[in-house]
Design a protein around this motif. Sequence first.
Motif, PDB file in Angstrom:
ATOM      1  N   SER A 114     -17.731 -13.935  -9.313  1.00 43.99           N
ATOM      2  CA  SER A 114     -16.962 -15.003  -8.666  1.00 43.99           C
ATOM      3  C   SER A 114     -17.600 -16.375  -8.847  1.00 43.99           C
ATOM      4  O   SER A 114     -16.952 -17.399  -8.625  1.00 43.99           O
ATOM      5  CB  SER A 114     -16.790 -14.708  -7.172  1.00 43.99           C
ATOM      6  OG  SER A 114     -18.023 -14.807  -6.480  1.00 43.99           O
ATOM      7  N   SER A 115     -18.864 -16.407  -9.272  1.00 50.55           N
ATOM      8  CA  SER A 115     -19.539 -17.684  -9.506  1.00 50.55           C
ATOM      9  C   SER A 115     -19.127 -18.309 -10.836  1.00 50.55           C
ATOM     10  O   SER A 115     -19.400 -19.489 -11.079  1.00 50.55           O
ATOM     11  CB  SER A 115     -21.063 -17.488  -9.490  1.00 50.55           C
ATOM     12  OG  SER A 115     -21.482 -16.683 -10.585  1.00 50.55           O
TER      13      SER A 115
ATOM     14  N   GLY B 299     -13.112 -16.860  -9.126  1.00 53.93           N
ATOM     15  CA  GLY B 299     -13.323 -16.735  -7.689  1.00 53.93           C
ATOM     16  C   GLY B 299     -12.590 -15.566  -7.067  1.00 53.93           C
ATOM     17  O   GLY B 299     -13.002 -15.061  -6.014  1.00 53.93           O
TER      18      GLY B 299
ATOM     19  N   GLY C  97     -14.501 -12.576  -5.853  1.00 55.14           N
ATOM     20  CA  GLY C  97     -15.260 -12.675  -4.614  1.00 55.14           C
ATOM     21  C   GLY C  97     -14.509 -12.146  -3.409  1.00 55.14           C
ATOM     22  O   GLY C  97     -15.082 -12.050  -2.313  1.00 55.14           O
TER      23      GLY C  97
END
Length: 298
Positions: A128-129, A134, A137
């Motif tokens: 997600s980084s 995203g 996440g």
Amino acid sequence: MFNLFGKKEASADSVGDCQRKKDWAGLAKAYYRMGVEAMEQDRLNEANLWLHRADTIYSAVDEIYEKVGEGITEDCSERIGELEDEALLYNDVPAEVEERSEALRYAKVRIWGLLSLARLVKLGERLSSLPGCGVFGKLDWAVDTAFRCLQGPPSQEEFNGLRDLCGALYELGDDPIFWGMGSEISVPGGAPFQVFDLNGLYGVHLEIDAYLDGILQMVCALSQDEEPPSPETGIITGALLPDYYVRTGAGNLEEVPQIKAELERIWRDYEFVSGDITWEMIEDRIAEYKKLDVLAHI
């Protein structure tokens, strides 16, 4: 079956060059050439990896498909079809999962899938980084929400949240963020993991989408006193991640320590859901799996 490129050599250099230029048709062709070369040398896992990458890219956008041309797309599809008949982990494990699931009630198949999904939470948090990723996440929340759905009707907010997550996962597969940028995360003790490594086994992101959509269909059916549809089983093999290991040089996938460990978890989970279990037992197992790093060096 034919080789449109003769002896022209395909390499990671041509892939990187196409990524830098955002030449998506060229990228699909490069992966196709790599797949053809691997197939002709009987490196079937690699052929499966590269040909499916080519297929994902040219299937994502009509303009890319047209630029790649029917000669390549048809040959690529034919080769993928041939590989589906080979004795590969990519084929054999999902087939065995499907066969074993037939002995379980629908609810237990969904629990089996949820346990595998829980093992992707930690990886999802790290992915997600990456730019545009995203959505991964939200897997922690999705696991908890799906677990509650198995026990009773969700709130409207939860239902809408799962629906939106399904849509985002599906759309991601058509985005260059997924297949074109080469985005990756570091793996302690191993090679970097690319978000495109999720492409194997029909796309882990798509299997998550299918599983969660199946949960929503179950909720809708039960709310109308109807029989829920049969559950999807693809997510059960989702944490194997064979594309990552093939791309980074694994020979026999069945001998990769992380894959061996994940196979043991899959079959152990089958025995678990086949027995007498409680919601508390399932919740404890999910909590344990959420902390697991499936890529960790063994």
